[in-house]
Design an enzyme around this catalytic site. Structure first.
Site, PDB file in Angstrom:
ATOM      1  N   ALA A  69       0.930  -1.028  -0.037  1.00 12.13           N
ATOM      2  CA  ALA A  69       0.012  -0.075  -0.032  1.00 12.13           C
ATOM      3  C   ALA A  69       0.875   1.157  -0.067  1.00 12.13           C
ATOM      4  O   ALA A  69       2.073   1.118   0.372  1.00 12.13           O
ATOM      5  CB  ALA A  69      -0.805   0.068   1.341  1.00 12.13           C
ATOM      6  N   GLY A 114       0.491  -5.077   0.983  1.00 14.08           N
ATOM      7  CA  GLY A 114      -0.575  -4.934  -0.029  1.00 14.08           C
ATOM      8  C   GLY A 114      -0.393  -5.616  -1.277  1.00 14.08           C
ATOM      9  O   GLY A 114      -1.257  -6.259  -1.647  1.00 14.08           O
ATOM     10  N   GLU A 117      -0.734  -9.218  -0.181  1.00  9.47           N
ATOM     11  CA  GLU A 117      -2.058  -9.537  -0.183  1.00  9.47           C
ATOM     12  C   GLU A 117      -3.027  -9.618  -1.343  1.00  9.47           C
ATOM     13  O   GLU A 117      -3.933 -10.200  -1.526  1.00  9.47           O
ATOM     14  CB  GLU A 117      -2.560  -8.357   0.867  1.00  9.47           C
ATOM     15  N   GLU A 137       4.397  -5.007   7.289  1.00 11.54           N
ATOM     16  CA  GLU A 137       3.420  -3.769   8.128  1.00 11.54           C
ATOM     17  C   GLU A 137       3.994  -3.551   9.450  1.00 11.54           C
ATOM     18  O   GLU A 137       4.075  -2.387   9.815  1.00 11.54           O
ATOM     19  CB  GLU A 137       2.002  -4.230   8.009  1.00 11.54           C
TER      20      GLU A 137
END
Ligand code: COA
Length: 259
Positions: A69, A114, A117, A137
């Site tokens: 992200a 992300g 993911e 993270e």
């Protein structure tokens, strides 16, 4: 068909394989809000396009699938916006997982946070030898928020998932393969390998593939076995079932119509 977005490239070839490329190579394809919005729209357009029979998701450039992200955007989140952003990412990735045509992540470099993911929301993952996957993270004072705690646990088991999440370490393609995080490692182009796997899948009965995805999606839920039986029974009423079994008995190759 080519369709243009600012942060994505979407191409559909003659065989019905859609290649969706996250296209922010200068930021290692980091997922900012715009990418998520466009991804959401792109998945809707894929769902509506009956010509598309399989999807490859990859990242632009030599270095990254998706490096996570967008940390610049993350840095300004508060508890309320943070939860909203997490739910938004989860919803977009769930839409990918819910597609009833096969989706393969061609992991061509870093797939972190992300990015990992996103790859895990795809049905299958093929990694090139230079891929590095991980959920770092905790190094940002966060946890994975786009489904990573759930999907990694499903894929590699609780102990490995906790190890990866709590250390935040990156794993190379080979280790990712050994623990079951990726299906295949290739020295060649991950996109080409993904297309070649899709081509094999697309030779099977399309409704059977759809029902296989629906049945496996329910694995572990209370209704999993019931759904499997219903989806199995439904297939017994299709022309493809008659064709597939008939072709076997007649010692010829099946010619599926998707009906
Ligand atoms: N969010 C925002 N920008 C990112 C990014 C991310 N997740 N990952 C990389 N970028 C940007 C960098 O800031 C840099 O931009 P700049 O050129 O404007 O400074 C550019 O992409 C290239 O990255 P850089 O760090 O210079 O490349 P590198 O080869 O030295 O390192 C990584 C590659 C993947 C190891 C490193 O970029 C990294 O650790 N990224 C963050 C990974 C992460 O924590 N992801 C989880 C987020 S939830």
């Amino acid at each position: 068909m080519d369709q243009s977005y600012e942060t994505l490239l979407l191409n559909v070839d003659e065989a019905g394989i859609c290649t969706l490329t996250i296209n922010r190579p200068d930021k290692l394809n980091a997922l900012n809000n715009q990418v998520l919005e466009e991804l959401d729209e792109a998945v809707d357009s894929i769902k509506e396009n009956y010509k598309i029979r399989g999807v490859v998701i990859t990242g632009a450039g030599e270095k990254a699938f998706v490096a996570g992200a967008d940390i610049k955007e993350l840095s300004s989140l508060d508890p309320v916006s943070g939860e909203r952003v997490s739910k938004k990412g989860q919803a977009v990735f769930q839409k990918i997982e819910d597609l009833t045509i096969p989706v393969i992540a061609a992991v061509n470099g870093y797939a972190l946070g992300g990015g990992c993911e996103l790859a895990m929301a795809c049905h299958l993952r093929i990694a090139s030898t230079n891929a590095a996957l991980g959920l770092p993270e905790v190094s940002l004072g966060l946890i994975p928020g786009y489904g990573g705690t759930q999907r990694l646990t499903e894929l590699v088991g609780r102990a490995k998932a906790l190890e990866f999440i709590m250390t935040g370490r990156q794993v190379k393609a080979e280790e990712a393969y050994e623990v079951g995080l990726v299906n295949q490692v290739t020295e060649h182009s991950a996109v080409d390998e993904a297309k070649s796997m899709l081509t094999k899948i697309m030779k099977q009965g399309p409704i059977a593939i759809k029902n296989a995805l629906l049945a496996v999606e329910e694995a572990g839920s209370a209704k999993g076995f019931e759904s499997e039986a219903r989806l199995f029974g439904e297939l017994c009423g299709t022309a493809d079932f008659k064709e597939g079994t008939g072709a076997f008995l007649a010692k010829r190759k099946p010619n599926f119509s998707g009906k």
